[in-house]
Scaffold this motif. Structure first.
Motif, PDB file in Angstrom:
ATOM      1  N   LEU A 220       0.847  -1.197   0.000  1.00 52.07           N
ATOM      2  CA  LEU A 220       0.000   0.000   0.000  1.00 52.07           C
ATOM      3  C   LEU A 220       0.878   1.241   0.000  1.00 52.07           C
ATOM      4  CD1 LEU A 220      -2.733   1.443   0.188  1.00 52.07           C
ATOM      5  CD2 LEU A 220      -2.586   1.209   2.691  1.00 52.07           C
ATOM      6  N   TRP A 221       0.780   2.004  -1.069  1.00 48.91           N
ATOM      7  CA  TRP A 221       1.473   3.288  -1.222  1.00 48.91           C
ATOM      8  C   TRP A 221       0.445   4.371  -0.977  1.00 48.91           C
ATOM      9  CZ3 TRP A 221       0.916   7.627  -4.216  1.00 48.91           C
ATOM     10  CH2 TRP A 221       2.056   8.419  -4.489  1.00 48.91           C
ATOM     11  N   VAL A 222       0.718   5.293  -0.067  1.00 50.44           N
ATOM     12  CA  VAL A 222      -0.282   6.289   0.330  1.00 50.44           C
ATOM     13  C   VAL A 222       0.259   7.697   0.113  1.00 50.44           C
ATOM     14  CG1 VAL A 222      -1.735   7.165   2.194  1.00 50.44           C
ATOM     15  CG2 VAL A 222      -1.227   4.718   2.063  1.00 50.44           C
ATOM     16  N   ALA A 223      -0.599   8.568  -0.406  1.00 47.88           N
ATOM     17  CA  ALA A 223      -0.236   9.974  -0.577  1.00 47.88           C
ATOM     18  C   ALA A 223      -1.394  10.860  -0.130  1.00 47.88           C
ATOM     19  CB  ALA A 223       0.116  10.272  -2.026  1.00 47.88           C
ATOM     20  N   LYS A 224      -1.051  11.980   0.468  1.00 41.23           N
ATOM     21  CA  LYS A 224      -2.061  12.974   0.842  1.00 41.23           C
ATOM     22  C   LYS A 224      -2.476  13.749  -0.395  1.00 41.23           C
ATOM     23  CE  LYS A 224      -2.841  16.883   3.963  1.00 41.23           C
ATOM     24  NZ  LYS A 224      -2.243  17.742   5.040  1.00 41.23           N
ATOM     25  N   LEU A 225      -3.786  13.874  -0.605  1.00 42.45           N
ATOM     26  CA  LEU A 225      -4.261  14.588  -1.795  1.00 42.45           C
ATOM     27  C   LEU A 225      -5.668  15.121  -1.587  1.00 42.45           C
ATOM     28  CD1 LEU A 225      -3.889  15.418  -4.791  1.00 42.45           C
ATOM     29  CD2 LEU A 225      -4.914  13.218  -5.417  1.00 42.45           C
ATOM     30  N   ASP A 226      -5.852  16.372  -1.922  1.00 39.24           N
ATOM     31  CA  ASP A 226      -7.166  16.984  -2.066  1.00 39.24           C
ATOM     32  C   ASP A 226      -7.370  17.179  -3.568  1.00 39.24           C
ATOM     33  OD1 ASP A 226      -9.336  18.743  -2.363  1.00 39.24           O
ATOM     34  OD2 ASP A 226      -8.884  19.827  -0.518  1.00 39.24           O
ATOM     35  N   VAL A 227      -8.359  16.508  -4.151  1.00 39.94           N
ATOM     36  CA  VAL A 227      -8.489  16.510  -5.609  1.00 39.94           C
ATOM     37  C   VAL A 227      -8.965  17.845  -6.169  1.00 39.94           C
ATOM     38  CG1 VAL A 227      -8.819  14.009  -5.809  1.00 39.94           C
ATOM     39  CG2 VAL A 227     -10.816  15.508  -5.516  1.00 39.94           C
ATOM     40  N   THR A 228      -9.211  18.832  -5.308  1.00 38.81           N
ATOM     41  CA  THR A 228      -9.494  20.175  -5.818  1.00 38.81           C
ATOM     42  C   THR A 228      -8.200  20.933  -6.130  1.00 38.81           C
ATOM     43  OG1 THR A 228      -9.547  21.232  -3.628  1.00 38.81           O
ATOM     44  CG2 THR A 228     -11.605  20.282  -4.444  1.00 38.81           C
ATOM     45  N   ASP A 229      -7.062  20.327  -5.816  1.00 37.85           N
ATOM     46  CA  ASP A 229      -5.752  20.944  -6.031  1.00 37.85           C
ATOM     47  C   ASP A 229      -5.111  20.298  -7.269  1.00 37.85           C
ATOM     48  OD1 ASP A 229      -3.114  21.816  -5.993  1.00 37.85           O
ATOM     49  OD2 ASP A 229      -2.893  21.590  -3.819  1.00 37.85           O
ATOM     50  N   THR A 230      -5.275  20.931  -8.423  1.00 38.95           N
ATOM     51  CA  THR A 230      -4.799  20.344  -9.676  1.00 38.95           C
ATOM     52  C   THR A 230      -3.291  20.130  -9.717  1.00 38.95           C
ATOM     53  OG1 THR A 230      -6.693  21.156 -10.952  1.00 38.95           O
ATOM     54  CG2 THR A 230      -4.682  20.659 -12.187  1.00 38.95           C
ATOM     55  N   PRO A 231      -2.453  21.096  -9.322  1.00 38.99           N
ATOM     56  CA  PRO A 231      -1.010  20.821  -9.319  1.00 38.99           C
ATOM     57  C   PRO A 231      -0.643  19.637  -8.433  1.00 38.99           C
ATOM     58  CG  PRO A 231      -1.400  23.187  -9.151  1.00 38.99           C
ATOM     59  CD  PRO A 231      -2.735  22.515  -8.979  1.00 38.99           C
ATOM     60  N   ALA A 232      -1.333  19.495  -7.293  1.00 34.69           N
ATOM     61  CA  ALA A 232      -1.060  18.366  -6.399  1.00 34.69           C
ATOM     62  C   ALA A 232      -1.445  17.042  -7.053  1.00 34.69           C
ATOM     63  CB  ALA A 232      -1.797  18.542  -5.076  1.00 34.69           C
ATOM     64  N   ILE A 233      -2.540  17.032  -7.813  1.00 35.11           N
ATOM     65  CA  ILE A 233      -2.946  15.812  -8.522  1.00 35.11           C
ATOM     66  C   ILE A 233      -1.822  15.348  -9.437  1.00 35.11           C
ATOM     67  CG2 ILE A 233      -4.448  14.906 -10.352  1.00 35.11           C
ATOM     68  CD1 ILE A 233      -6.722  16.576  -9.161  1.00 35.11           C
ATOM     69  N   HIS A 234      -1.301  16.258 -10.231  1.00 40.18           N
ATOM     70  CA  HIS A 234      -0.253  15.879 -11.181  1.00 40.18           C
ATOM     71  C   HIS A 234       1.006  15.408 -10.459  1.00 40.18           C
ATOM     72  CE1 HIS A 234      -1.987  17.084 -15.123  1.00 40.18           C
ATOM     73  NE2 HIS A 234      -2.787  17.791 -14.339  1.00 40.18           N
ATOM     74  N   GLN A 235       1.340  16.033  -9.329  1.00 34.27           N
ATOM     75  CA  GLN A 235       2.521  15.613  -8.585  1.00 34.27           C
ATOM     76  C   GLN A 235       2.346  14.230  -7.984  1.00 34.27           C
ATOM     77  OE1 GLN A 235       5.641  17.025  -8.315  1.00 34.27           O
ATOM     78  NE2 GLN A 235       6.016  15.011  -7.402  1.00 34.27           N
ATOM     79  N   VAL A 236       1.153  13.961  -7.410  1.00 27.01           N
ATOM     80  CA  VAL A 236       0.905  12.660  -6.794  1.00 27.01           C
ATOM     81  C   VAL A 236       0.874  11.556  -7.841  1.00 27.01           C
ATOM     82  CG1 VAL A 236      -0.854  11.283  -5.598  1.00 27.01           C
ATOM     83  CG2 VAL A 236      -0.245  13.554  -4.742  1.00 27.01           C
ATOM     84  N   VAL A 237       0.215  11.795  -8.954  1.00 31.79           N
ATOM     85  CA  VAL A 237       0.168  10.773 -10.016  1.00 31.79           C
ATOM     86  C   VAL A 237       1.573  10.492 -10.541  1.00 31.79           C
ATOM     87  CG1 VAL A 237      -0.663  10.262 -12.344  1.00 31.79           C
ATOM     88  CG2 VAL A 237      -2.218  11.255 -10.646  1.00 31.79           C
ATOM     89  N   HIS A 238       2.347  11.546 -10.744  1.00 31.66           N
ATOM     90  CA  HIS A 238       3.733  11.359 -11.190  1.00 31.66           C
ATOM     91  C   HIS A 238       4.523  10.522 -10.178  1.00 31.66           C
ATOM     92  CE1 HIS A 238       7.781  12.233 -12.644  1.00 31.66           C
ATOM     93  NE2 HIS A 238       8.096  12.587 -11.410  1.00 31.66           N
ATOM     94  N   SER A 239       4.376  10.843  -8.905  1.00 33.81           N
ATOM     95  CA  SER A 239       5.110  10.116  -7.869  1.00 33.81           C
ATOM     96  C   SER A 239       4.700   8.652  -7.815  1.00 33.81           C
ATOM     97  CB  SER A 239       4.882  10.781  -6.507  1.00 33.81           C
ATOM     98  OG  SER A 239       5.407  12.090  -6.486  1.00 33.81           O
ATOM     99  N   ALA A 240       3.399   8.386  -7.986  1.00 35.97           N
ATOM    100  CA  ALA A 240       2.907   7.006  -7.935  1.00 35.97           C
ATOM    101  C   ALA A 240       3.510   6.180  -9.072  1.00 35.97           C
ATOM    102  CB  ALA A 240       1.383   6.985  -8.000  1.00 35.97           C
ATOM    103  N   PHE A 241       3.483   6.707 -10.291  1.00 35.91           N
ATOM    104  CA  PHE A 241       4.063   5.980 -11.422  1.00 35.91           C
ATOM    105  C   PHE A 241       5.581   5.844 -11.255  1.00 35.91           C
ATOM    106  CE2 PHE A 241       0.027   6.704 -13.556  1.00 35.91           C
ATOM    107  CZ  PHE A 241      -0.083   5.627 -14.420  1.00 35.91           C
TER     108      PHE A 241
END
Length: 280
Positions: free
Chosen positions: A51-72
């Motif tokens: 289980l890989w976990v990241a903090k994310l509020d999906v109303t934050d578009t730059p954070a979405i891209h950073q989290v998705v990048h980190s996951a991949f």
């Protein structure tokens, strides 16, 4: 069953939590997002690096891209992305605040769109991918007192359906999931109400408010069974366009589509009458 790596938004509760638990128990890997990472400490303790976990509020578009990048980057190929994060907003349209309207659309609609957009470059590069978009019976049917929730779900269904053919050449499939009522915390936990206006006490919109306030209407669907069907759908090729889950979802969607088709058929002559004349 094929073991895969899944990226799921909103795994703290509801369908996201059920999905994560079933997938991890079956030996899959899950990259999950939450607004508070502490709420999944029990899963992290039990399943460790699976289980890989990241903090994310999906109303934050730059954070979405950073989290998705980190996951991949951290996990390598991700096979499935599940857009699950979202909530319900209920009340008459006039009762809603501007802030509530914006937040509902930013979360349920824009957030889901941006998660998909962030994942697509990686899916195209790896040559495959599957997207599961959580919608609802309310993505095909509209009830009073739920206008902005329906706007978000009808909107994301249109977005997802357009992408089905757009992304097919890249071996990327999309499935829209439309559950009915289910025993999660959606209705009586995460849902939000608009400020009350007395003028709407006699309106049908008040029924949605009373359901939330009284918390007495039972949910028909078993979320564990629904999640199992979602997971198994990834083995289908091509991806199913839509999956309807729950007897209440089936009945209400069938009724709405039947009525809509009848209205369309009744306007056939009118529709054709507006074309330019055909010159022979």
């Amino acid at each position: 069953m094929t073991q895969r790596t899944w990226l799921i938004t909103g795994i703290s509760s509801g369908f996201g939590r059920h999905l994560t638990e079933q997938l991890l128990e079956q030996g899959n890997r899950v990259a999950g997002t939450v607004r508070n990472v502490d709420v999944v400490n029990d899963l992290k303790t039990k399943y460790g690096d699976s289980l890989w976990v990241a903090k994310l509020d999906v109303t934050d578009t730059p954070a979405i891209h950073q989290v998705v990048h980190s996951a991949f980057h951290d996990l390598g190929n991700i096979d499935v992305v599940v857009n699950n994060a979202g909530y319900g907003l209920f009340g008459a349209a006039e009762e809603l605040t501007d802030e509530q309207i914006r937040h509902q659309l930013d979360t349920n609609l824009i957030g889901s769109i941006q998660v998909v957009r962030a994942a697509l470059p990686y899916f195209r590069t790896q040559g495959f991918g599957r997207i599961i978009q959580l919608s609802t019976v309310g993505g095909q049917v509209a009830f009073p007192g739920s206008s902005l929730y329906h706007a978000s779900k009808w909107g994301i269904e249109g977005f997802a359906e357009s992408l089905m053919t757009e992304l097919a050449p890249f071996n990327i499939g999309i499935t829209i999931v439309e559950p009915g009522s289910a025993s999660t915390n959606f209705r009586y936990g995460s849902s939000q109400l608009a400020p009350k206006m007395e003028a709407y006490e006699a309106s049908p919109a008040a029924y949605a408010r009373r359901i939330i306030e009284e918390a007495k209407v039972p949910s028909l669907g078993d979320p564990a069974k629904m999640v199992t069907i979602m997971i198994n759908s990834v083995d289908q090729n091509p991806a199913p366009k839509r999956i309807v889950l729950g007897s209440d979802a089936y009945v209400n969607i069938h009724k709405a589509l039947t009525e809509r088709l009848a209205i369309l058929e009744a306007q056939k002559e009118l529709a054709f009458s507006t074309d330019f004349p055909i010159h022979k």
